[in-house]
Scaffold this motif. Structure first.
Motif, PDB file in Angstrom:
ATOM      1  N   GLU A   1       8.268  49.523 -16.917  1.00 25.18           N
ATOM      2  CA  GLU A   1       6.950  49.998 -17.338  1.00 25.18           C
ATOM      3  C   GLU A   1       5.925  48.879 -17.450  1.00 25.18           C
ATOM      4  N   ASP A   2       6.388  47.625 -17.490  1.00 28.08           N
ATOM      5  CA  ASP A   2       5.479  46.477 -17.533  1.00 28.08           C
ATOM      6  C   ASP A   2       5.328  45.816 -16.156  1.00 28.08           C
ATOM      7  N   ASN A   3       5.788  46.496 -15.115  1.00 27.29           N
ATOM      8  CA  ASN A   3       5.718  46.025 -13.730  1.00 27.29           C
ATOM      9  C   ASN A   3       6.639  44.850 -13.437  1.00 27.29           C
ATOM     10  N   VAL A   4       7.591  44.550 -14.320  1.00 28.38           N
ATOM     11  CA  VAL A   4       8.537  43.467 -14.093  1.00 28.38           C
ATOM     12  C   VAL A   4       9.629  43.946 -13.145  1.00 28.38           C
ATOM     13  N   ALA A   5       9.859  43.198 -12.070  1.00 24.96           N
ATOM     14  CA  ALA A   5      10.832  43.584 -11.049  1.00 24.96           C
ATOM     15  C   ALA A   5      12.239  43.642 -11.646  1.00 24.96           C
ATOM     16  N   GLN A   6      13.018  44.673 -11.235  1.00 25.61           N
ATOM     17  CA  GLN A   6      14.379  44.894 -11.723  1.00 25.61           C
ATOM     18  C   GLN A   6      15.341  44.745 -10.547  1.00 25.61           C
ATOM     19  N   PHE A   7      16.096  43.645 -10.542  1.00 27.29           N
ATOM     20  CA  PHE A   7      16.919  43.351  -9.365  1.00 27.29           C
ATOM     21  C   PHE A   7      18.216  42.640  -9.719  1.00 27.29           C
ATOM     22  N   SER A   8      18.551  42.520 -11.029  1.00 25.49           N
ATOM     23  CA  SER A   8      19.699  41.701 -11.397  1.00 25.49           C
ATOM     24  C   SER A   8      20.422  42.244 -12.619  1.00 25.49           C
ATOM     25  N   TYR A   9      21.654  41.790 -12.774  1.00 22.83           N
ATOM     26  CA  TYR A   9      22.491  42.081 -13.946  1.00 22.83           C
ATOM     27  C   TYR A   9      23.118  40.768 -14.391  1.00 22.83           C
ATOM     28  N   THR A  10      23.095  40.482 -15.679  1.00 19.28           N
ATOM     29  CA  THR A  10      23.719  39.280 -16.228  1.00 19.28           C
ATOM     30  C   THR A  10      25.004  39.664 -16.943  1.00 19.28           C
ATOM     31  N   HIS A  11      26.096  39.000 -16.557  1.00 19.24           N
ATOM     32  CA  HIS A  11      27.401  39.283 -17.155  1.00 19.24           C
ATOM     33  C   HIS A  11      27.712  38.216 -18.198  1.00 19.24           C
TER      34      HIS A  11
ATOM     35  N   ARG B   1       9.318  52.959 -10.098  1.00 14.52           N
ATOM     36  CA  ARG B   1       9.765  52.599 -11.439  1.00 14.52           C
ATOM     37  C   ARG B   1      11.224  53.036 -11.616  1.00 14.52           C
ATOM     38  N   GLY B   2      12.008  52.089 -12.091  1.00 12.83           N
ATOM     39  CA  GLY B   2      13.425  52.381 -12.258  1.00 12.83           C
ATOM     40  C   GLY B   2      14.153  51.151 -12.761  1.00 12.83           C
ATOM     41  N   ASP B   3      15.478  51.127 -12.521  1.00 14.24           N
ATOM     42  CA  ASP B   3      16.299  50.046 -13.044  1.00 14.24           C
ATOM     43  C   ASP B   3      17.547  49.896 -12.192  1.00 14.24           C
ATOM     44  N   VAL B   4      18.209  48.766 -12.356  1.00 14.91           N
ATOM     45  CA  VAL B   4      19.524  48.571 -11.761  1.00 14.91           C
ATOM     46  C   VAL B   4      20.501  49.509 -12.468  1.00 14.91           C
ATOM     47  N   GLU B   5      21.371  50.162 -11.695  1.00 19.53           N
ATOM     48  CA  GLU B   5      22.345  51.082 -12.285  1.00 19.53           C
ATOM     49  C   GLU B   5      23.631  50.310 -12.614  1.00 19.53           C
ATOM     50  N   VAL B   6      23.947  50.239 -13.903  1.00 13.74           N
ATOM     51  CA  VAL B   6      25.155  49.561 -14.374  1.00 13.74           C
ATOM     52  C   VAL B   6      26.134  50.621 -14.869  1.00 13.74           C
TER      53      VAL B   6
ATOM     54  N   VAL C   1      20.337  41.210  -6.188  1.00 10.24           N
ATOM     55  CA  VAL C   1      20.110  41.606  -4.807  1.00 10.24           C
ATOM     56  C   VAL C   1      18.892  40.867  -4.272  1.00 10.24           C
ATOM     57  N   THR C   2      18.941  40.477  -3.006  1.00  9.55           N
ATOM     58  CA  THR C   2      17.766  39.933  -2.323  1.00  9.55           C
ATOM     59  C   THR C   2      17.018  41.099  -1.697  1.00  9.55           C
ATOM     60  N   GLN C   3      15.851  41.411  -2.231  1.00  8.04           N
ATOM     61  CA  GLN C   3      15.054  42.517  -1.692  1.00  8.04           C
ATOM     62  C   GLN C   3      14.855  42.312  -0.198  1.00  8.04           C
ATOM     63  N   PRO C   4      15.315  43.254   0.652  1.00  4.96           N
ATOM     64  CA  PRO C   4      15.142  43.083   2.102  1.00  4.96           C
ATOM     65  C   PRO C   4      13.751  43.501   2.552  1.00  4.96           C
ATOM     66  N   ARG C   5      13.377  43.023   3.716  1.00 11.20           N
ATOM     67  CA  ARG C   5      12.075  43.383   4.272  1.00 11.20           C
ATOM     68  C   ARG C   5      11.980  44.884   4.460  1.00 11.20           C
ATOM     69  N   GLY C   6      10.844  45.455   4.069  1.00 13.77           N
ATOM     70  CA  GLY C   6      10.621  46.884   4.241  1.00 13.77           C
ATOM     71  C   GLY C   6      11.063  47.719   3.063  1.00 13.77           C
ATOM     72  N   TYR C   7      11.474  47.060   1.983  1.00  9.42           N
ATOM     73  CA  TYR C   7      11.901  47.772   0.769  1.00  9.42           C
ATOM     74  C   TYR C   7      11.289  47.097  -0.446  1.00  9.42           C
ATOM     75  N   GLN C   8      11.245  47.858  -1.546  1.00 11.06           N
ATOM     76  CA  GLN C   8      10.849  47.327  -2.842  1.00 11.06           C
ATOM     77  C   GLN C   8      11.951  47.583  -3.855  1.00 11.06           C
ATOM     78  N   VAL C   9      12.230  46.591  -4.697  1.00 11.70           N
ATOM     79  CA  VAL C   9      13.086  46.845  -5.852  1.00 11.70           C
ATOM     80  C   VAL C   9      12.254  47.593  -6.892  1.00 11.70           C
ATOM     81  N   PRO C  10      12.895  48.281  -7.836  1.00 13.79           N
ATOM     82  CA  PRO C  10      12.125  48.972  -8.871  1.00 13.79           C
ATOM     83  C   PRO C  10      11.459  47.995  -9.830  1.00 13.79           C
ATOM     84  N   VAL C  11      10.449  48.491 -10.531  1.00 14.62           N
ATOM     85  CA  VAL C  11       9.809  47.751 -11.615  1.00 14.62           C
ATOM     86  C   VAL C  11       9.887  48.585 -12.881  1.00 14.62           C
TER      87      VAL C  11
END
Length: 600
Positions: A132-142, A51-56, A120-130
Motif C-alpha cells: 500500500e506504500d508502493n514498496v516493491a515486494q519480491f523477497s522473503y527473509t529466513h 498490489r500484492g505480496d510474496v506468497e509464503v 526473485v529478479t523481476q524479468p523484463r515485461g513483468y512487474q513484482v507487486p507493491v
C-alpha cells in the motif's frame, strides 16, 4: 548590486546520443522535470498498480534446508497461483549466493540457510507487486529465531523453512518497452520527524506530480533515514505518494548499530524493505542493487560487499543477457570524487566489480557523499590509482546527490525546506536515468524546480577570496559579502566568471558571451586526468559559499563540475550581462544570464 539570473529550458544542440532519438512529451500532458514520457504515461498509477505480496506457505519441518516455489503470472492479482495461471520459465531466483532459473512450469529449488534473503529478479515485461506504500515486494527473509535483541526490533522469528515461497508477477507491456525513466534518489536521511516533513515538501512533492517513471519506479540508494530507524514509517508515508514502485538500499545510517555482526546489521531495514541486495529488469536495463556497507569495522563501517555478495554478483551478471545495460547501484559509491583519497568511503572490491562487468554496457550509481558527480569513462584521479589500482574509469559512475542536500542545513526557504546546498555547491534533488533502449542519459532535477535549472553562476573576485579565507572556518557566522556581484576594474585580471554545472562531466562544455560579444569557452577547474583534488577559495563555487558561510553548512571549496572564465580586463564601469550556456555530455544545453557590475 546583487547579481541576478534568468534561465531557459534545456534544448538539444543536435549532439544527442548516437543513433537515438529523444522523444518530446505530449503537449497535452504536464511533463515535470522535462522528461520524455514513453508509452507508460497518462495512466492512473493508484488504480493500475499491481498490489500484492510474496506468497509464503508455512512449513513445519525444522530440519528442512531446501526451499522450492513457483514464479507465476498472477492474472487476477490475488498473490496466489490459481488454476490456469501459468508458471514463468527462465526467471532468476536467488538465496543471495546461488542463482537458479525457473523450469518450464516456473518452479525453482534452492538451499536456504538461516539469515538468507530469497528473492526473485523481476524479468523484463513483468512487474513484482507493491504494497500500500508502493514498496516493491519480491523477497522473503529466513530467520527462524528472529534477530537478536535490537533497539529497533529487527526481524521477527520466521520459524521453520516454508513449504514454499511463491513469487507473483503481473505482465506489463510498459515494463518491457525500451523507453524508461528511472528515478534515483540519494540520502533522504531525516534525523527527525520535522526533517521527514522537509523531504515531503521537497523531492516527494515533486515526484508525486510526475507520471513519467511508473514502470521503472524510484530507487532510493541508502541512508533512507538518519540513524533513527523508527522514521522508516514516515518515509513510507511519502513513498505512498509516488506514481511507481519504490525500491531501497541500506546506507550507513540505516544500520542496527547494536548488532554485533554484519549478519544482523541491517535486520530492521530488511524487515521494512526486503532483501539487502537484489536485481531487477525493466526495459533493456538490468539493475543491480548492492549493499556496500560493511559493519561493524572497529567502531565504524567500511565500503565493501563481502565475499558472498560478490560471488552472487558474478552469478547474477552471468545470467544476464548481453544486450542489457547493467546499472549497478550502491550507497557508498564504487568510486567518487568527493572522497577520492579514502578507502572507507569507496568500495574495496571496485576492481573486481569492473572486471565482472568487462565488455558490457554499464553505469554505476552511488550516494553517500552529498554531492553530485558525473564521472565518465577515462576519468582518472590520484586517489583511485593509489588506493585501488584504478588507472581510469571503464564506464560512467554517477553520484546522485542527496534529497537531504547538506543534511537539511542552511536558511529555511519559503517553500518549506532548508536550502541545504551540498558540499560541491550542488542543490538537493533527484537524478532521472533516461533509458532509450540500451543507451542512457542522465538528468538532474533540482527540488522544487521543473528541471530547467542546472547551474550556479557567480564571480570569483579578489575580495571574495579574501572574505572566504577570513571566514572559512566560521560557517553560519560570516557576515554577508558586501561586494557580491561586483568587481573593481583593477581586479578584473584576477577575477573569473564561475559556473557550477551540476551534472557536468568530461565531454561537457560551458560557453560564455559577455554583453553580446564573442562566445568564449570556459575552462574546467578539475581535469580528471590523474591529478588530486583542487581545494580552496580559487576552486570554490562563490554563489554556494556565500550562502553556506552566512547561513551554515559544509563549504563548497571543491568540485569536479566547476568551470571558470577569466574576465576581460577592458570592461567599462557599469552594469554587464553574461550569457552562459552549459552543454551536457548528452548534447543537451541550458542557457542562463547573469548580471554583474564593474566599479571604478
Amino acid at each position: 548590486m546583487n547579481p541576478t539570473r534568468t534561465r531557459a529550458l534545456r534544448t538539444s544542440l543536435g549532439a544527442a546520443l548516437a543513433g537515438v532519438t529523444l522523444l518530446a512529451a505530449p503537449a497535452a500532458v504536464a511533463d515535470p522535470g522535462g522528461q520524455p514520457g514513453g508509452p507508460h504515461r497518462g495512466g492512473d498509477w493508484n488504480q493500475e498498480a499491481f498490489r500484492g505480496d510474496v506468497e509464503v506457505v508455512p512449513g513445519d519441518d525444522a530440519s528442512a534446508t531446501t526451499l522450492s516455489g513457483v514464479v507465476f503470472d498472477d492474472a487476477d492479482r490475488d498473490s496466489t497461483q490459481d488454476a490456469g495461471e501459468r508458471g514463468i520459465e527462465g526467471v532468476s531466483v536467488s538465496n543471495g549466493r546461488d542463482v537458479v532459473t525457473t523450469d518450464s512450469e516456473g518452479r525453482y529449488e534452492l538451499t536456504v540457510e538461516p539469515g538468507m534473503d530469497v528473492f526473485v529478479t523481476q524479468p523484463r515485461g513483468y512487474q513484482v507487486p507493491v504494497d500500500e506504500d508502493n514498496v516493491a515486494q519480491f523477497s522473503y527473509t529466513h530467520l527462524p529465531e528472529g534477530s537478536p535483541d535490537l533497539k529497533y526490533g529487527g526481524i521477527e522469528p520466521t520459524g521453520a523453512l516454508p513449504e514454499a515461497v511463491n513469487f507473483p508477477l503481473a505482465s506489463s507491456k510498459a515494463a518491457k518497452h525500451p523507453l524508461q525513466n528511472c528515478i534515483i534518489g540519494g540520502d533522504i536521511q531525516p534525523y527527525t520527524a520535522s526533517e521527514v516533513g522537509y523531504a515531503a515538501a521537497g523531492a516527494f512533492t515533486d515526484l508525486a506530480a510526475r507520471e513519467d517513471y511508473t514502470s521503472c519506479g524510484a530507487l532510493f540508494i541508502g541512508d533512507v533515514v538518519g540513524d533513527d530507524l523508527s522514521l522508516y514509517s514516515g518515509v513510507r508515508e511519502q513513498t505512498a505518494r509516488l506514481n511507481g514502485p519504490a525500491r531501497f538500499l541500506p546506507g550507513n545510517h540505516d544500520l542496527d548499530f547494536d548488532a554485533a555482526t554484519r549478519e544482523h546489521s541491517v535486520d530492521t531495514y530488511r524487515s521494512e524493505f526486503g532483501a539487502q541486495y537484489y536485481s531487477y529488469d525493466v526495459g533493456k536495463l538490468h539493475v543491480v542493487a548492492l549493499n556496500s556497507i560493511e559493519y561493524p569495522v572497529g567502531d565504524s563501517y567500511n565500503g565493501s560487499l563481502g565475499d558472498e555478495q560478490l560471488e552472487w554478483l558474478r552469478r547474477d551478471i552471468a545470467q544476464t543477457p548481453q544486450d542489457r545495460t547493467v546499472v549497478v547501484a550502491s550507497h557508498i559509491p564504487l568510486l567518487d570524487y568527493a572522497d577520492q583519497d579514502s578507502t572507507k568511503h569507496q568500495v574495496d572490491e571496485v576492481a573486481e566489480i569492473h572486471e565482472i562487468l568487462s565488455g558490457r554496457e554499464a553505469i554505476a550509481l552511488g550516494g553517500h557523499t552529498h554531492s553530485i558527480e558525473n564521472l565518465r569513462a577515462g576519468d582518472s584521479l590520484a586517489g583511485w590509482r593509489e588506493n585501488f589500482g584504478i588507472e581510469e574509469l571503464p564506464f560512467t559512475h554517477l553520484t546522485a546527490g542527496a534529497i537531504s542536500g547538506d543534511w537539511y542545513s542552511g536558511e529555511l526557504l519559503d517553500a518549506g525546506y532548508p536550502a541545504a546546498i551540498q558540499r560541491d555547491g550542488g542543490v538537493p534533488g533527484v537524478v532521472t536515468l533516461e533509458a532509450r533502449g540500451g543507451q542512457i542519459a542522465e538528468h538532474f532535477t533540482q527540488r522544487g524546480d521543473d528541471g530547467s535549472n542546472q547551474m550556479n553562476i557567480g564571480l570569483n573576485t579578489p575580495s571574495y577570496r579574501d572574505w572566504f579565507d577570513t571566514y572559512r572556518d566560521s560557517a553560519g557566522e560570516a557576515p554577508a559579502l558586501e561586494t557580491a556581484g561586483t568587481v573593481a576594474q583593477s581586479g578584473l585580471g584576477e577575477t573569473w566568471l564561475s559556473t557550477n554545472f551540476w551534472m557536468g562531466g568530461s565531454g561537457s562544455e560551458v560557453q560564455v558571451s559577455i554583453d553580446g560579444g564573442p562566445v568564449r569557452s570556459a575552462e574546467r577547474t578539475q581535469a580528471m586526468d590523474g591529478e588530486g583534488q583542487h581545494v580552496g577559495a580559487e576552486w570554490s563555487d562563490p554563489e554556494a559559499v556565500q550562502q553556506q558561510l552566512v547561513d551554515g553548512g559544509n563549504v563548497a571549496d571543491r568540485s569536479m563540475h566547476l568551470w571558470r572564465l577569466p574576465m576581460p580586463e577592458g570592461l567599462a564601469a557599469g552594469a554587464h550581462t553574461a550569457e552562459v550556456t552549459a552543454v551536457g555530455v548528452d548534447g543537451q544545453a541550458t542557457t542562463e544570464t547573469f548580471e554583474f557590475e564593474v566599479t571604478e
